[in-house]
Each structure stands twice: as structure tokens, then as C-alpha cells.
Design an enzyme around this catalytic site. Structure first.
Site, PDB file in Angstrom:
ATOM      1  N   PHE A  12       0.826  -1.211   0.000  1.00 42.49           N
ATOM      2  CA  PHE A  12       0.000   0.000   0.000  1.00 42.49           C
ATOM      3  C   PHE A  12       0.861   1.262   0.000  1.00 42.49           C
ATOM      4  CE2 PHE A  12      -2.107   2.813   3.386  1.00 42.49           C
ATOM      5  CZ  PHE A  12      -2.678   3.656   2.448  1.00 42.49           C
ATOM      6  N   ASP A  32       9.945  -7.349  -2.911  1.00 46.02           N
ATOM      7  CA  ASP A  32       8.691  -7.659  -2.221  1.00 46.02           C
ATOM      8  C   ASP A  32       8.434  -9.154  -2.365  1.00 46.02           C
ATOM      9  OD1 ASP A  32       5.789  -7.812  -1.515  1.00 46.02           O
ATOM     10  OD2 ASP A  32       5.896  -5.626  -1.615  1.00 46.02           O
ATOM     11  N   LEU A  34       5.524 -10.441  -1.988  1.00 42.36           N
ATOM     12  CA  LEU A  34       4.130 -10.507  -2.454  1.00 42.36           C
ATOM     13  C   LEU A  34       3.208 -11.262  -1.500  1.00 42.36           C
ATOM     14  CD1 LEU A  34       4.675 -11.007  -6.300  1.00 42.36           C
ATOM     15  CD2 LEU A  34       4.407  -8.880  -5.027  1.00 42.36           C
ATOM     16  N   ILE A  54      12.961 -10.259   2.603  1.00 46.34           N
ATOM     17  CA  ILE A  54      14.115  -9.551   3.170  1.00 46.34           C
ATOM     18  C   ILE A  54      14.925 -10.418   4.128  1.00 46.34           C
ATOM     19  CG2 ILE A  54      13.161  -7.235   2.900  1.00 46.34           C
ATOM     20  CD1 ILE A  54      12.380  -7.378   5.920  1.00 46.34           C
ATOM     21  N   GLN A  74      10.174  -0.464   3.883  1.00 50.73           N
ATOM     22  CA  GLN A  74       8.743  -0.501   4.189  1.00 50.73           C
ATOM     23  C   GLN A  74       8.237  -1.903   4.517  1.00 50.73           C
ATOM     24  OE1 GLN A  74       6.535   2.390   3.980  1.00 50.73           O
ATOM     25  NE2 GLN A  74       8.559   3.327   4.066  1.00 50.73           N
ATOM     26  N   TYR A 142       4.125  -5.443  17.930  1.00 46.67           N
ATOM     27  CA  TYR A 142       4.345  -4.648  16.717  1.00 46.67           C
ATOM     28  C   TYR A 142       5.033  -3.325  17.054  1.00 46.67           C
ATOM     29  CZ  TYR A 142       3.343  -1.530  12.810  1.00 46.67           C
ATOM     30  OH  TYR A 142       3.461  -0.612  11.796  1.00 46.67           O
ATOM     31  N   LYS A 146       9.011  -2.143  16.106  1.00 41.20           N
ATOM     32  CA  LYS A 146       9.384  -0.924  15.393  1.00 41.20           C
ATOM     33  C   LYS A 146      10.407  -0.111  16.193  1.00 41.20           C
ATOM     34  CE  LYS A 146       6.962  -1.093  11.559  1.00 41.20           C
ATOM     35  NZ  LYS A 146       7.629  -1.103  10.239  1.00 41.20           N
ATOM     36  N   ARG A 209      -8.543  10.318  15.737  1.00 39.76           N
ATOM     37  CA  ARG A 209      -7.291   9.882  15.136  1.00 39.76           C
ATOM     38  C   ARG A 209      -6.772  10.960  14.180  1.00 39.76           C
ATOM     39  NH1 ARG A 209      -7.877   6.916  18.680  1.00 39.76           N
ATOM     40  NH2 ARG A 209      -7.794   4.629  18.769  1.00 39.76           N
TER      41      ARG A 209
END
Length: 309
Positions: A12, A32, A34, A54, A74, A142, A146, A209
Site C-alpha cells: 500500500f 517484495d 508478495l 528480506i 517498508q 508490533y 518498530k 485519530r
């Protein structure tokens, strides 16, 4: 022009970054696997595409062969819920995968890594708007994954001399966003209303938000290639809207009169969130170009076309 490798470039946000890079005449390599990205999101005739994870040894061979000056990273497991359900997978992709990206960059002379982080690192807001010095108390694997990579990037700068820019996204929305699973609320509302279906809102809908349009996020990533070295920056609009008002805005764009249903709020959901983008505007020479009205209109048009196909 410089050569840029985008991990997750069929996703995205990644695919919009690829488009912006091409518009700015960069030479673009896309990696990617996929798993969630879609090959149709990019123009294979204009980029060098590799179907690759990756975490694999093949990734290093690709970087060694293509010799990018920059990596925009990303690729990620992006679901908060999935990270809680399967902490091992989240750790494998978001931590070990990203460490492999850093190591490969070190081995192949990559000048800089631009990293997609998240507002999820902050946890429950202690004040609003949230700035970059807000305490870091992630509420999910998550968010922790990060923040872990943020710190590895800082260490990589000290140990290996690789520059970085960390971009902490607020709620990103726009065309190509996945509506399944934990897809963004804008995409979910937009697709359901395009199909004339009823939408559900968690809780009372008064939660707020900070929604930022994906093309503005792409622009921030491209500007970060030459700006904001070794900085951590919020990418947001610094404006917030309630979910009720967001629904009304999308409904008006669709010319629908369907009222939403309300269901029980989700445990652990944050009531209000807004990020300060003051530092990003200063260091990246960047600002949002799309109002929420403009972004919603473009998103609605995209999903209406999908439904008609």
C-alpha cells in the site's frame, strides 16, 4: 539520479513511494515477497523488481548486484492484532528481517536507510499532540518491534556510519489500502459504502485519530533521502477527527444515507491520538499537501472504480 531500493514496494504505502520516486526521476529497485503486496501496484516496466523476502540470503545478492545508494525500508508485518497472536512471526519479520536489511546495507555500502516506524511505539498518550520526545511505552509486539529497529538504526550509524531517517507514521489512508483483517478504517468504510453496505463503528465513535494521506507519506519518504539525516520524525497532519465525523465525511462523498451500527469497543484501544509534525516540516522541508476532504475524495473514487470492475 541516485538508485533507491524499496523493500515492500508492492504494498500500500511502498507502491506510492515507488511512484513518487519515479516521478522524481530516481532509478528504482523493488523487493517484495508478495505476501501482502500486489504486483499490479507497480509498473514492472519502470522498475527493477525482485520477488524476494528480506530475510533470505537472496536479498544480499540483489543488493550486491544492484548497488543502491539508499534503501527505503517498508517491508513489515503490519498488524497489531497479528503481532499479539503470533509474537514469533512478528519478531522474525519486523526485527530479524530489518536487522538483515541493516546488515546487508552495511556490507554493500548503502549510504542511508529510511525506515517506516509507527505511532504504535508511543502507546497510551500522556499528552497531546504527541511529539518525538514523548515517552515510549508500546502496547503491542508490533510497536516494540518498530522501536527496537529504531535503536538498531541508531547503533548502525555509530558502528557502521550508515545514515538513517526514522519516520513514525500516524494513521495512513488512501488508494490500495487493504480492507481485510486490520485494514485501515478509511478503506473499510469506503469499500463498504461503495457496495452500499452497513458499516460498524467500535464504541461510541467519539475516539479521534490523525489521518494522513498516503501520497503525503510517500513525499516524506522521498524528501528523507536527502534531508533529516539521523532524525526521528512524526509523519502526520497534526489534526484529528472523530470516527463519527470521519464516517459522515466518507458517507457524504459516496452520497449515501446509510447509518452506521455501533458495536462494543475493543480492549486496549486508545481514545485519542494526534501526532505533532512540526519537526518533520522543519527537517524535511515537507508538509501535507492533501486536506482530509481531498484525500477522502481520491480514496472514494478509487474504491468506487474497484466495485464497478
Amino acid at each position: 539520479m541516485s538508485k533507491v531500493l524499496v523493500t515492500g514496494g508492492c504494498g500500500f504505502i511502498g507502491s506510492h513511494i515507488v511512484e513518487k520516486l519515479l516521478d522524481m526521476k530516481y532509478e528504482v529497485i523493488v523487493v517484495d515477497n508478495l505476501k501482502t503486496g500486489k504486483i499490479e501496484n507497480i509498473d514492472e516496466n519502470k522498475v527493477e523488481f525482485y520477488n524476494c523476502d528480506i530475510r533470505s540470503e537472496v536479498f544480499e545478492r540483489i543488493v550486491s548486484k544492484t548497488k543502491p545508494e539508499f534503501i527505503i525500508h517498508q517491508a513489515a508485518q503490519v498488524s497489531v492484532t497479528a503481532s499479539i497472536k503470533n509474537i514469533v512471526y512478528d519478531t522474525d519479520v519486523n526485527i530479524m528481517g530489518s536487522i538483515n536489511v541493516i546488515n546487508v546495507a552495511k556490507n554493500n555500502g548503502v549510504k542511508k536507510i529510511v525506515f517506516a516506524s509507527s505511532a504504535a511505539v508511543y502507546g497510551e498518550p500522556q499528552y497531546l499532540p504527541i511529539d518525538e520526545i514523548h515517552p515510549i511505552i508500546p502496547l503491542s509486539p508490533y510497536g516494540l518491534s518498530k522501536y527496537t529497529i529504531e535503536n538498531y538504526l541508531k547503533l548502525a550509524k555509530e558502528c557502521y556510519g550508515i545514515d538513517y531517517t526514522i519516520l513514525r507514521y500516524s494513521n495512513v489512508y488512501g488508494p490500495r489500502q487493504d480492507t481485510k483483517g486490520e485494514g485501515g478504517v478509511v478503506a473499510i468504510f469506503t469499500e463498504q459504502l461503495a457496495k452500499n453496505e452497513e458499516c460498524s463503528i467500535y464504541g461510541d465513535g467519539m475516539q479521534t485519530r490523525d489521518f494522513v494521506f498516503v501520497k503525503d507519506v510517500a513525499d516524506a519518504n522521498v524528501k528523507a533521502l536527502e534531508n533529516g539525516d539521523n532524525s526521528t520524525l512524526n509523519i502526520s497532519t497534526s489534526q484529528r477527527i472523530s470516527i463519527n465525523d470521519l464516517y459522515s465525511l466518507i458517507k457524504e462523498q459516496h452520497c449515501r444515507s446509510i447509518s452506521p451500527s455501533y458495536i462494543d469497543g475493543r480492549l486496549g484501544d486508545i481514545k485519542h491520538s494526534i501526532l505533532s509534525n512540526k519537526q518533520a516540516r522543519s527537517e524535511l522541508s515537507w508538509d501535507v499537501s492533501y486536506t482530509l476532504d481531498q484525500g477522502i475524495k481520491e480514496t472514494v473514487n478509487y474504491y468506487n472504480e474497484l466495485v464497478l470492475v
